[in-house]
Design an enzyme around this catalytic site. Structure first.
Site, PDB file in Angstrom:
ATOM      1  N   THR B  75       0.965  -1.270  -0.016  1.00  0.00           N
ATOM      2  CA  THR B  75      -0.046   0.135   0.252  1.00  0.00           C
ATOM      3  C   THR B  75       0.900   1.399  -0.123  1.00  0.00           C
ATOM      4  O   THR B  75       0.598   2.296  -0.695  1.00  0.00           O
ATOM      5  CB  THR B  75      -1.047   0.191   1.211  1.00  0.00           C
ATOM      6  OG1 THR B  75      -1.894  -1.197   1.265  1.00  0.00           O
ATOM      7  CG2 THR B  75      -1.706   1.241   1.348  1.00  0.00           C
ATOM      8  N   ASN B 149      -6.650  -9.293  -7.490  1.00  0.00           N
ATOM      9  CA  ASN B 149      -6.626  -9.942  -6.122  1.00  0.00           C
ATOM     10  C   ASN B 149      -7.883 -10.806  -5.921  1.00  0.00           C
ATOM     11  O   ASN B 149      -8.068 -11.860  -5.111  1.00  0.00           O
ATOM     12  CB  ASN B 149      -6.393  -9.244  -4.921  1.00  0.00           C
ATOM     13  CG  ASN B 149      -7.490  -7.943  -4.997  1.00  0.00           C
ATOM     14  OD1 ASN B 149      -7.484  -7.320  -5.915  1.00  0.00           O
ATOM     15  ND2 ASN B 149      -7.842  -7.643  -3.841  1.00  0.00           N
ATOM     16  N   GLN B 183      -0.314  -9.237  -5.981  1.00  0.00           N
ATOM     17  CA  GLN B 183      -0.526 -10.722  -6.355  1.00  0.00           C
ATOM     18  C   GLN B 183       0.056 -11.337  -7.387  1.00  0.00           C
ATOM     19  O   GLN B 183       0.195 -12.540  -7.316  1.00  0.00           O
ATOM     20  CB  GLN B 183      -2.161 -10.786  -6.790  1.00  0.00           C
ATOM     21  CG  GLN B 183      -3.188 -10.063  -5.650  1.00  0.00           C
ATOM     22  CD  GLN B 183      -3.342 -11.299  -4.357  1.00  0.00           C
ATOM     23  OE1 GLN B 183      -3.224 -12.166  -4.634  1.00  0.00           O
ATOM     24  NE2 GLN B 183      -3.568 -10.554  -3.463  1.00  0.00           N
ATOM     25  N   SER B 203       4.704  -7.041  -2.447  1.00  0.00           N
ATOM     26  CA  SER B 203       4.187  -7.097  -1.155  1.00  0.00           C
ATOM     27  C   SER B 203       4.914  -8.288  -0.433  1.00  0.00           C
ATOM     28  O   SER B 203       5.112  -9.470  -1.137  1.00  0.00           O
ATOM     29  CB  SER B 203       2.759  -7.288  -0.965  1.00  0.00           C
ATOM     30  OG  SER B 203       2.469  -7.851   0.410  1.00  0.00           O
ATOM     31  N   HIS B 205       4.142 -10.287   2.290  1.00  0.00           N
ATOM     32  CA  HIS B 205       3.360 -11.432   3.026  1.00  0.00           C
ATOM     33  C   HIS B 205       2.595 -12.037   1.951  1.00  0.00           C
ATOM     34  O   HIS B 205       1.892 -13.315   2.396  1.00  0.00           O
ATOM     35  CB  HIS B 205       2.528 -10.713   4.145  1.00  0.00           C
ATOM     36  CG  HIS B 205       1.484  -9.965   3.653  1.00  0.00           C
ATOM     37  ND1 HIS B 205       0.155 -10.588   3.478  1.00  0.00           N
ATOM     38  CD2 HIS B 205       1.295  -8.632   3.287  1.00  0.00           C
ATOM     39  CE1 HIS B 205      -0.620  -9.607   3.291  1.00  0.00           C
ATOM     40  NE2 HIS B 205      -0.046  -8.526   3.046  1.00  0.00           N
ATOM     41  N   THR B 241      13.944   4.579   9.402  1.00  0.00           N
ATOM     42  CA  THR B 241      14.960   3.659   9.998  1.00  0.00           C
ATOM     43  C   THR B 241      14.902   2.276   9.205  1.00  0.00           C
ATOM     44  O   THR B 241      13.625   1.928   9.034  1.00  0.00           O
ATOM     45  CB  THR B 241      15.084   3.362  11.368  1.00  0.00           C
ATOM     46  OG1 THR B 241      15.329   4.580  11.920  1.00  0.00           O
ATOM     47  CG2 THR B 241      16.152   2.276  11.673  1.00  0.00           C
ATOM     48  N   CYS B 326      -9.713  -7.140   2.900  1.00  0.00           N
ATOM     49  CA  CYS B 326      -9.886  -5.606   3.468  1.00  0.00           C
ATOM     50  C   CYS B 326     -11.397  -5.325   3.193  1.00  0.00           C
ATOM     51  O   CYS B 326     -11.675  -4.407   3.955  1.00  0.00           O
ATOM     52  CB  CYS B 326      -9.232  -4.935   2.391  1.00  0.00           C
ATOM     53  SG  CYS B 326      -7.745  -5.567   1.854  1.00  0.00           S
TER      54      CYS B 326
END
Lengths: 123, 384
Positions: B75, B149, B183, B203, B205, B241, B326
């Site tokens: 995102t 997705n 995806q 992404s 994950h 960081t 989501c």
């Protein structure tokens, strides 16, 4: 498993006691809108101004099914005027926890019962 | 006897971290905890890990390591690209599609820029002619997701890139092309030169890496203003960081994709499932038959509501979803399913099933055994 729904709400969703149609009902309440995905029908049988029997058919989410079942449970045996006094909050309180976005389903159930009673009285 | 036999069929939502990824990440939480921006040996050790991770990603994307930006999520990567380009332009116009993930769609809508949203056909594909028509002299960015997705549609990214390249030859103001590959990365070619994109989002994950980390490929000549300010990390475009363990994690996850793609096996298992599910009366497949992400299936079932299916399946130990995780909180039917022309009730009756690396045929068979009775039971309740 689910902590979005209370155990009681899940139970009424998975094992609804009042699911079904009534043969020759005295009143029918058809409510819901395809936009939110829930369609609910409440059937009532009336005897001496009392709800003698009540059943539902609901196309909808777990909350819609559980609240349909609960409104039937609450209304069964009640005098029509008393049944009309059942609020959506009564339904929510009886079921325990519902996801906040699903509380409106209880509103739909209450509307369904009201429609069914109005249908009977209009006849 | 009860055994742990839960079945996870929601891999489009998220995936478990691969143990090899875990192993690589582990030391960077405590042993090698240094700040990569520090000059001392603690910092240098972490800096080396960041550099190596960047190279691994660059290798996967076939780009310069300097074009790899680590972010806190896909995102965020989408936001940096989209808002960054919009902010760097005096009078921007952006083109995107009706079936983008909210991470793109909402970013475009909230940006304040003029925008056009392309409709898609009944399988979710964008039409190149529509795109061409929407391009105007102010257009600075086109962003089209690589694979959807919810319904798995793989967009013709190369063709879109070609079209934009041709357009760019005749104009002063260059159009940039970005694709959200969150995806897609797990299964499809992400060579940015072959694809011809100026920006690409990954992404962690979704590819057996950790949550909380994403990657943005941003071609060096793309002018984008930073949207996050601070210590000037990542060439000033993404201050904050360095999250060493997660960066090491996403890089390892990407590296493992080479040996773990298993596109054919995944597709075979998924196709078997689709064939079997469609034998259920009133079941239909949402999304395309071909050019579809190998792990994705999405169905509608007449007379039932999707969330109810998910809830009952979950009771029986099978995890699926109604669409994107989501949107589970919203009551609206999926914007993707509506965009491909589904009526409200059909869109509300959808079930997304996404297989993964660990999914077995035995698990699919168990799902296939439980699903019909679930649908039947809910139809009994709905009376439809």
């Amino acid at each position: 498993m689910s902590n979005i729904y209370s155990e009681k709400a899940m139970d009424h969703f998975l094992n609804p006691r009042n699911m079904g149609k009534l043969d020759d009902p005295d009143g029918i309440g058809d409510v819901g809108n395809p936009g939110c995905g829930d369609l609910m029908t409440i059937y009532i049988k009336v005897d001496e101004d009392k709800i003698k029997d009540i059943k539902f058919k609901t196309l909808g989410c777990a909350a819609a099914i559980a609240t349909s079942d609960m409104i039937c449970e609450l209304a069964k045996g009640k005098v029509l005027d008393d049944a009309l006094k059942i609020t959506f909050q009564d339904v929510v309180d009886k079921l325990g926890k519902l996801p906040p976005s699903k509380v409106h389903c209880a509103n739909l159930a209450q509307k369904g019962l009201k429609e069914a009673i109005n249908d009977y009285r209009g006849k | 006897m009860l055994m742990n036999t839960k079945i996870y069929l929601d891999n489009a939502s998220t995936t478990p971290v691969d143990e090899r990824v875990m192993k690589d990440m582990r030391p960077f939480f405590d042993e090698k905890f240094g700040n990569p921006s520090s000059l001392h040996s603690f910092g240098q050790e972490a800096r080396v890990a960041i550099d190596e991770s960047r190279e691994k990603i660059a290798d996967f994307l076939n780009c310069d390591p300097k074009e790899v930006i680590f972010t806190g999520s896909a995102t965020e990567a989408n936001n940096i690209m989209i808002k960054g380009i919009i902010e760097a332009d005096d009078d921007p116009h952006v083109i995107t599609t009706a079936i983008e993930h909210d991470a793109v769609l909402e970013t475009v809508k909230q940006s304040g820029a003029n925008y056009s949203i392309l409709d898609v056909d009944e399988d979710g594909f964008v039409n190149l002619k529509d795109l061409e028509e929407e391009i105007n002299e102010k257009t600075v960015l086109v962003t089209v997701m690589y694979a959807n997705n919810e319904i798995g549609t793989i967009q013709p990214i190369k063709e879109i890139a070609e079209l934009i390249k041709t357009k760019n030859k005749e104009r002063d103001k260059k159009i940039h092309f970005h694709t959200d590959a969150a995806q897609a990365a797990g299964y499809l070619n992400c060579d940015v030169k072959e694809l011809g994109v100026d920006g690409l989002t990954i992404s962690g994950h979704k590819i057996y890496g950790p949550k909380g980390v994403g990657v943005l490929f941003k071609k060096r000549n793309v002018k984008a203003e930073p949207i996050i300010f601070g210590g000037g990390q990542e060439d000033g475009i993404r201050s904050g960081t360095y999250n060493t363990p997660l960066i090491v994690g996403i890089a390892k996850a990407v590296e493992l994709l080479k040996e773990e793609k298993r596109k054919e096996e995944t597709e075979e298992l998924r196709d078997y499932m689709i064939d079997e599910v469609l034998k259920i009366e009133g079941a239909s497949l949402n999304g395309p038959q071909k050019s579809r992400l190998p792990n994705n299936a999405n169905f509608s079932f007449k007379g039932v509501e999707g969330e109810s299916i998910v809830m009952i399946l979950d009771q029986k130990g099978i995890a699926t979803s109604t669409g994107s995780a989501c949107s589970s909180k919203s009551l609206e039917a999926s914007h993707v399913l509506k965009a491909i022309g589904l009526k409200d009730l059909d869109a509300h009756s959808s079930l997304r099933v996404s297989v993964g690396r660990k999914t077995t045929k035995k698990e699919i068979d168990k799902f296939l055994k439980i699903l019909p009775t679930t649908i039947e039971r809910l139809r009994e309740i709905s009376g439809r």
